[in-house]
Design a protein around this motif. Structure first.
Motif, PDB file in Angstrom:
ATOM      1  N   ALA A 234     -33.470  11.406  91.526  1.00 28.60           N
ATOM      2  CA  ALA A 234     -34.817  11.683  91.023  1.00 28.60           C
ATOM      3  C   ALA A 234     -34.808  12.313  89.638  1.00 28.60           C
ATOM      4  CB  ALA A 234     -35.551  12.600  92.005  1.00 28.60           C
ATOM      5  N   ARG A 235     -33.694  12.292  88.957  1.00 29.76           N
ATOM      6  CA  ARG A 235     -33.624  12.897  87.626  1.00 29.76           C
ATOM      7  C   ARG A 235     -34.425  12.097  86.600  1.00 29.76           C
ATOM      8  NH1 ARG A 235     -27.151  14.108  88.159  1.00 29.76           N
ATOM      9  NH2 ARG A 235     -27.346  16.113  89.228  1.00 29.76           N
ATOM     10  N   ARG A 236     -34.603  12.706  85.452  1.00 33.89           N
ATOM     11  CA  ARG A 236     -35.338  12.120  84.325  1.00 33.89           C
ATOM     12  C   ARG A 236     -36.821  11.955  84.631  1.00 33.89           C
ATOM     13  NH1 ARG A 236     -32.004  11.803  79.657  1.00 33.89           N
ATOM     14  NH2 ARG A 236     -29.865  11.701  80.414  1.00 33.89           N
ATOM     15  N   ARG A 237     -37.358  12.876  85.449  1.00 30.68           N
ATOM     16  CA  ARG A 237     -38.782  12.841  85.778  1.00 30.68           C
ATOM     17  C   ARG A 237     -39.465  14.162  85.412  1.00 30.68           C
ATOM     18  NH1 ARG A 237     -39.420  10.794  91.878  1.00 30.68           N
ATOM     19  NH2 ARG A 237     -41.585  11.291  91.327  1.00 30.68           N
ATOM     20  N   SER A 238     -38.806  14.975  84.600  1.00 27.94           N
ATOM     21  CA  SER A 238     -39.350  16.264  84.128  1.00 27.94           C
ATOM     22  C   SER A 238     -39.557  17.268  85.251  1.00 27.94           C
ATOM     23  CB  SER A 238     -40.684  16.052  83.387  1.00 27.94           C
ATOM     24  OG  SER A 238     -40.517  15.181  82.302  1.00 27.94           O
ATOM     25  N   LEU A 239     -38.818  17.114  86.348  1.00 23.83           N
ATOM     26  CA  LEU A 239     -39.011  17.993  87.496  1.00 23.83           C
ATOM     27  C   LEU A 239     -38.412  19.377  87.269  1.00 23.83           C
ATOM     28  CD1 LEU A 239     -38.270  15.463  90.386  1.00 23.83           C
ATOM     29  CD2 LEU A 239     -40.468  16.039  89.334  1.00 23.83           C
ATOM     30  N   ALA A 240     -37.205  19.437  86.705  1.00 25.55           N
ATOM     31  CA  ALA A 240     -36.542  20.732  86.528  1.00 25.55           C
ATOM     32  C   ALA A 240     -37.304  21.626  85.556  1.00 25.55           C
ATOM     33  CB  ALA A 240     -35.106  20.520  86.050  1.00 25.55           C
ATOM     34  N   GLN A 241     -37.810  21.035  84.485  1.00 28.49           N
ATOM     35  CA  GLN A 241     -38.595  21.838  83.545  1.00 28.49           C
ATOM     36  C   GLN A 241     -39.851  22.373  84.220  1.00 28.49           C
ATOM     37  OE1 GLN A 241     -39.010  20.548  79.406  1.00 28.49           O
ATOM     38  NE2 GLN A 241     -37.682  18.816  79.887  1.00 28.49           N
ATOM     39  N   ALA A 242     -40.481  21.549  85.052  1.00 21.95           N
ATOM     40  CA  ALA A 242     -41.703  21.981  85.728  1.00 21.95           C
ATOM     41  C   ALA A 242     -41.413  23.099  86.723  1.00 21.95           C
ATOM     42  CB  ALA A 242     -42.353  20.792  86.429  1.00 21.95           C
ATOM     43  N   VAL A 243     -40.309  22.995  87.460  1.00 26.25           N
ATOM     44  CA  VAL A 243     -39.945  24.044  88.416  1.00 26.25           C
ATOM     45  C   VAL A 243     -39.623  25.339  87.680  1.00 26.25           C
ATOM     46  CG1 VAL A 243     -38.165  24.765  90.066  1.00 26.25           C
ATOM     47  CG2 VAL A 243     -39.220  22.513  90.269  1.00 26.25           C
ATOM     48  N   THR A 244     -38.878  25.241  86.581  1.00 27.00           N
ATOM     49  CA  THR A 244     -38.561  26.439  85.797  1.00 27.00           C
ATOM     50  C   THR A 244     -39.831  27.093  85.271  1.00 27.00           C
ATOM     51  OG1 THR A 244     -36.434  25.480  85.146  1.00 27.00           O
ATOM     52  CG2 THR A 244     -37.247  27.317  83.835  1.00 27.00           C
ATOM     53  N   ALA A 245     -40.754  26.283  84.775  1.00 30.37           N
ATOM     54  CA  ALA A 245     -42.020  26.825  84.269  1.00 30.37           C
ATOM     55  C   ALA A 245     -42.799  27.522  85.388  1.00 30.37           C
ATOM     56  CB  ALA A 245     -42.863  25.715  83.652  1.00 30.37           C
ATOM     57  N   ALA A 246     -42.758  26.972  86.599  1.00 24.60           N
ATOM     58  CA  ALA A 246     -43.448  27.603  87.731  1.00 24.60           C
ATOM     59  C   ALA A 246     -42.816  28.944  88.081  1.00 24.60           C
ATOM     60  CB  ALA A 246     -43.424  26.668  88.938  1.00 24.60           C
ATOM     61  N   LEU A 247     -41.501  29.022  88.007  1.00 27.13           N
ATOM     62  CA  LEU A 247     -40.813  30.286  88.285  1.00 27.13           C
ATOM     63  C   LEU A 247     -41.152  31.332  87.224  1.00 27.13           C
ATOM     64  CD1 LEU A 247     -37.354  28.804  89.329  1.00 27.13           C
ATOM     65  CD2 LEU A 247     -38.951  30.031  90.831  1.00 27.13           C
ATOM     66  N   VAL A 248     -41.189  30.912  85.975  1.00 22.76           N
ATOM     67  CA  VAL A 248     -41.556  31.838  84.891  1.00 22.76           C
ATOM     68  C   VAL A 248     -42.980  32.340  85.098  1.00 22.76           C
ATOM     69  CG1 VAL A 248     -42.071  31.992  82.424  1.00 22.76           C
ATOM     70  CG2 VAL A 248     -39.952  30.910  83.191  1.00 22.76           C
ATOM     71  N   ALA A 249     -43.901  31.431  85.427  1.00 20.21           N
ATOM     72  CA  ALA A 249     -45.288  31.825  85.617  1.00 20.21           C
ATOM     73  C   ALA A 249     -45.424  32.817  86.770  1.00 20.21           C
ATOM     74  CB  ALA A 249     -46.147  30.588  85.885  1.00 20.21           C
ATOM     75  N   ASP A 250     -44.689  32.590  87.854  1.00 23.90           N
ATOM     76  CA  ASP A 250     -44.755  33.522  88.986  1.00 23.90           C
ATOM     77  C   ASP A 250     -44.208  34.892  88.586  1.00 23.90           C
ATOM     78  OD1 ASP A 250     -44.927  33.853  92.151  1.00 23.90           O
ATOM     79  OD2 ASP A 250     -43.030  34.727  91.474  1.00 23.90           O
ATOM     80  N   ALA A 251     -43.095  34.894  87.860  1.00 23.75           N
ATOM     81  CA  ALA A 251     -42.516  36.167  87.436  1.00 23.75           C
ATOM     82  C   ALA A 251     -43.485  36.943  86.552  1.00 23.75           C
ATOM     83  CB  ALA A 251     -41.207  35.908  86.695  1.00 23.75           C
ATOM     84  N   ARG A 252     -44.093  36.267  85.589  1.00 19.43           N
ATOM     85  CA  ARG A 252     -45.043  36.929  84.699  1.00 19.43           C
ATOM     86  C   ARG A 252     -46.248  37.454  85.481  1.00 19.43           C
ATOM     87  NH1 ARG A 252     -41.823  38.171  80.701  1.00 19.43           N
ATOM     88  NH2 ARG A 252     -41.726  36.700  78.946  1.00 19.43           N
ATOM     89  N   GLU A 253     -46.738  36.655  86.439  1.00 21.29           N
ATOM     90  CA  GLU A 253     -47.902  37.054  87.222  1.00 21.29           C
ATOM     91  C   GLU A 253     -47.639  38.327  88.020  1.00 21.29           C
ATOM     92  OE1 GLU A 253     -50.546  35.283  90.966  1.00 21.29           O
ATOM     93  OE2 GLU A 253     -49.271  33.949  89.778  1.00 21.29           O
ATOM     94  N   HIS A 254     -46.369  38.553  88.377  1.00 18.98           N
ATOM     95  CA  HIS A 254     -46.017  39.718  89.187  1.00 18.98           C
ATOM     96  C   HIS A 254     -45.398  40.841  88.368  1.00 18.98           C
ATOM     97  CE1 HIS A 254     -46.540  36.643  92.320  1.00 18.98           C
ATOM     98  NE2 HIS A 254     -46.886  37.670  93.080  1.00 18.98           N
ATOM     99  N   GLY A 255     -45.640  40.829  87.055  1.00 24.42           N
ATOM    100  CA  GLY A 255     -45.286  41.965  86.221  1.00 24.42           C
ATOM    101  C   GLY A 255     -43.866  41.998  85.706  1.00 24.42           C
ATOM    102  N   VAL A 256     -43.113  40.923  85.875  1.00 24.11           N
ATOM    103  CA  VAL A 256     -41.746  40.884  85.347  1.00 24.11           C
ATOM    104  C   VAL A 256     -41.805  40.723  83.833  1.00 24.11           C
ATOM    105  CG1 VAL A 256     -39.602  39.560  85.302  1.00 24.11           C
ATOM    106  CG2 VAL A 256     -40.765  39.971  87.476  1.00 24.11           C
ATOM    107  N   THR A 257     -41.054  41.537  83.125  1.00 23.50           N
ATOM    108  CA  THR A 257     -41.058  41.491  81.665  1.00 23.50           C
ATOM    109  C   THR A 257     -39.814  40.850  81.080  1.00 23.50           C
ATOM    110  OG1 THR A 257     -40.143  43.735  81.591  1.00 23.50           O
ATOM    111  CG2 THR A 257     -42.543  43.512  81.484  1.00 23.50           C
ATOM    112  N   THR A 258     -38.718  40.793  81.849  1.00 20.38           N
ATOM    113  CA  THR A 258     -37.478  40.178  81.376  1.00 20.38           C
ATOM    114  C   THR A 258     -37.076  39.070  82.332  1.00 20.38           C
ATOM    115  OG1 THR A 258     -36.699  42.225  80.345  1.00 20.38           O
ATOM    116  CG2 THR A 258     -35.050  40.548  80.819  1.00 20.38           C
TER     117      THR A 258
END
Length: 303
Positions: A234-258
């Motif tokens: 399933a590679r080359r479908r932009s999935l990993a970037q989307a999952v990473t972005a979701a993890l970053v968004a969750d971290a930011r939403e919960h007050g993570v700064t680093t």
């Protein structure tokens, strides 16, 4: 000193870098402790897994102010790891403990380098704008989500066939990997960590199955993104970037700064740069020479 005095920006950057590396050292020491015991070897600390789960490693002792580690110290830890049946593995940051590489290699281990990156910028505005297909849902999974078993299993297939190209492992292999993760308790262990707030699991799900998954592991205001992997077919479908972005968004939403991670290679680091990550140091992993090069904690495997 005036703000525009020559040399001031460089000193400011060095102080910022020093503070960041100290913060990461505290994180590296804290994150194994809920599931491991720490054994003292002076300048080195060995984390030993309590119960089932991902085995841990040895690393420099947090706050150590005594003599530097020697090859004999490394050999003592290796002997203990062999006694325990644990992997002969060391992890550290090159810039924080620069002398350790020489003595680790003198003890017979092979050292692998990985870019250590922190989220320090907004995503590259000139980067690719591709998004997963509308049939794919990307987000954080609860402990009882039906997609959790496949989310736990899919990185195993990704790291067994590393790289960015489309691979052969597909739905059949994923079903087998899910069965193995259910049988050995891996899914329930991750579910327990989710309930305890130790792990956040995100995935790109299609037809109820995770085609890509990854985690972040928060400790206070710091978190590391780990284990991002896509089903090879399933590679080359932009999935990993989307999952990473979701993890970053969750971290930011919960007050993570680093938010930081270790990339598999320079090519993979360039993918992360599109999401705002920048290289801040070098993560080193040492294992016996006969071992395959270890996968770092995270590696998005598609472009």
């Amino acid at each position: 000193m005036a703000l525009d005095e020559p040399g001031r920006p460089e000193r400011s950057e060095r102080l910022e870098q020093s503070g960041r590396l100290e913060q990461l050292e505290r994180y590296y020491d804290a994150v194994p402790r809920p599931g491991a015991r720490a054994e003292d070897f002076g300048p080195l600390t060995l984390f030993v897994r309590e119960g089932q789960g991902w085995p841990y490693y040895a690393r420099p002792t947090l706050g150590w102010t005594g003599r530097e580690a020697t090859a004999d110290d490394v050999r003592r830890v290796l002997a203990r790891q062999r006694e325990l049946g644990a992997p002969e593995s060391f992890e550290w940051v090159a810039e924080t403990t620069p002398g350790l590489r020489t003595v680790v290699e003198a003890a017979g281990l092979t050292v692998h380098e990985h870019p250590l990156m922190a989220l320090v910028a907004e995503p590259d505005p000139d980067g690719p704008r591709s998004r997963p297909a509308a049939s794919v849902t990307v987000g954080v999974l609860a402990a009882d989500d039906p997609a959790l078993p496949s989310a736990v299993a899919v990185p195993n297939l990704a790291f067994a066939d590393r790289g960015t190209g489309i691979g052969t492992a597909g739905p059949t292999e994923l079903d087998e990997a899910v069965a193995a993760c259910l049988a050995d308790g891996a899914v329930e262990r991750i579910a327990d960590r989710i309930r305890a707030g130790l792990t956040v699991q995100a995935a790109a799900v299609e037809d109820g199955v995770a085609l890509c998954a990854g985690q972040h592991q928060p400790v206070g205001a710091v978190t590391e993104i780990v284990g991002v992997g896509t089903l090879p077919a399933a590679r080359r479908r932009s999935l990993a970037q989307a999952v990473t972005a979701a993890l970053v968004a969750d971290a930011r939403e919960h007050g993570v700064t680093t938010v930081f991670l270790s990339a598999d290679s320079e090519d993979v680091a360039r993918i992360y740069a599109r999401l705002g990550f920048r290289r801040v140091a070098t993560a080193l992993i040492a294992e016996p020479a006969e071992s395959a090069a270890p996968a770092p904690t995270t590696a998005p495997d598609e472009q």
